[in-house]
Design a protein around this motif. Sequence first.
Motif, mmCIF file in Angstrom:
data_model
loop_
_atom_site.group_PDB
_atom_site.id
_atom_site.type_symbol
_atom_site.label_atom_id
_atom_site.label_comp_id
_atom_site.label_asym_id
_atom_site.label_seq_id
_atom_site.Cartn_x
_atom_site.Cartn_y
_atom_site.Cartn_z
ATOM 1 N N THR A 14 -15.354 -3.815 -3.468
ATOM 2 C CA THR A 14 -14.621 -2.666 -4.018
ATOM 3 C C THR A 14 -14.070 -3.047 -5.392
ATOM 4 O O THR A 14 -13.910 -4.233 -5.700
ATOM 5 N N TYR A 71 -11.097 -2.999 -6.462
ATOM 6 C CA TYR A 71 -9.875 -3.796 -6.295
ATOM 7 C C TYR A 71 -10.211 -5.267 -6.078
ATOM 8 O O TYR A 71 -9.588 -6.159 -6.649
ATOM 9 N N SER A 130 -9.046 1.843 0.747
ATOM 10 C CA SER A 130 -9.732 1.755 -0.549
ATOM 11 C C SER A 130 -9.762 0.326 -1.076
ATOM 12 O O SER A 130 -10.584 0.007 -1.945
ATOM 13 N N LYS A 131 -8.898 -0.535 -0.553
ATOM 14 C CA LYS A 131 -8.818 -1.921 -1.007
ATOM 15 C C LYS A 131 -9.472 -2.894 -0.030
ATOM 16 O O LYS A 131 -9.318 -4.106 -0.158
ATOM 17 N N TYR A 163 0.858 -1.184 0.000
ATOM 18 C CA TYR A 163 0.000 0.000 0.000
ATOM 19 C C TYR A 163 0.895 1.235 0.000
ATOM 20 O O TYR A 163 2.033 1.187 0.471
ATOM 21 N N ASP A 178 -4.969 4.385 0.855
ATOM 22 C CA ASP A 178 -4.835 3.384 -0.207
ATOM 23 C C ASP A 178 -5.276 2.012 0.316
ATOM 24 O O ASP A 178 -6.014 1.291 -0.356
ATOM 25 N N GLN A 180 -11.631 -7.142 -9.273
ATOM 26 C CA GLN A 180 -10.694 -7.505 -10.346
ATOM 27 C C GLN A 180 -9.749 -8.632 -9.966
ATOM 28 O O GLN A 180 -8.957 -9.065 -10.792
ATOM 29 N N ARG A 181 -9.828 -9.112 -8.734
ATOM 30 C CA ARG A 181 -8.945 -10.189 -8.281
ATOM 31 C C ARG A 181 -9.774 -11.368 -7.795
ATOM 32 O O ARG A 181 -10.318 -11.326 -6.689
#
Length: 189
Positions: free
Chosen positions: A155, A157, A117-118, A109, A114, A160-161
């Motif tokens: 979120t 993040y 946000s994840k 991070y 940051d 997308q994972r």
Amino acid sequence: MEIRSESDLLELIKRDKWMMEILCWVNELNLPDWWICAGFVRSKIWDTIHRYESRTAIPDIDVVYFDPLIIDEYQEKKWEERLLNRSPDIPWSVKNEARMHLVNGIPPYTSSVDAISKFPETATALGLKLDENEQLLLAAQHGIEDAIHLQLKPTPYIKQRPDMYKIYKERVMKKNWKSIWPLINVHDD
């Protein structure tokens, strides 16, 4: 009180003596880049919208900070101990986000914001702190719309994972938030 904006949310928090006291206690530690986040903020929003007379139980008060110079977990425990000495009835959890990427197996991070946000859910990716003038600040990289509209979503993040998305789904099942706040809408997207 109806929450329509970030300023409404900040006003709601300012009126909550318990929350402001906790923010003041953490502020006294002078931690670098600190925030109180997650359920501390989300639960206040959802309790208010559900018009609950009393606060729902919070499993812990999540305090995060960012100190790349001292990333020893022992230091986090020392901060927790100081907070416990101040208020032993509060379940404190203090984490240095400068080391949590190692625990989570992801890239480092760049700051506490940051890291927030994840977090797994947009409604949980919220933080509060007091600035150097003791003004209340809100970290909401994804906005507060999902929280105030009772939408539980991953979120960007996390979406997308695939490995992290699994964590979101597990948390939704394990936490069973809908049993506490029945008006929320849980998304699987």
